[in-house]
Design a protein around this motif. Sequence first.
Motif: not given
Length: 189
Positions: A80-89
């Motif tokens: 869950s800390d990986m970038e693809h779970w925190h992409i905006k928009n």
Amino acid sequence: IRKYIEIHKKISEAKLDGNKNLKIGYASEAIIGLDSIEEQIRVKMKYILNRIQNKKLSNSLHEYLNKKIEKSLNKLKLKSDMEHWHIKNIKPILSQSDIGCHNTLIEGDCIKIIDFEHSGIDDLSKQLCDLLLRPGTDANSKLVSNVINSYKEYFPDNNYYWLKRSADLEEIIKVKWSLIMISRHVKTK
């Protein structure tokens, strides 16, 4: 496969401007965040356990499911800390939310998708998982490759976040489908 995914692309881009009062909610069991997946799994497990009359069986199943669910959820939480779970928009899709051949009519060259009772806003990664992991789907390597390539064509993204998320979700979606199949059985007992 390409035609099927093209149709889902058109659904997700549908212009709904004609009716300003139309409110589209989330699809049933939409992935709103990783917490929503855990909640859906827990609800399904509780539903099953509440319908099993044999306490010994219920306790054994509860123990087994808890271990399997915890293992799958822990693996997902680590990612869950990986970038693809925190992409905006990220643009959500409008999903039929019960994707599969069982909800498709073919008339000549025309494919018609039916059964929109669970439709709504959802995450593309869940739609991909549901298409490939639904029980009864023969997801051989050729089918998986065709589906992924078609999704890449119709849902282009510079880093294919949805493909990375789908890989993360695979195990827990399999558990979820197992619970759905079990719940169908205990419903009839």
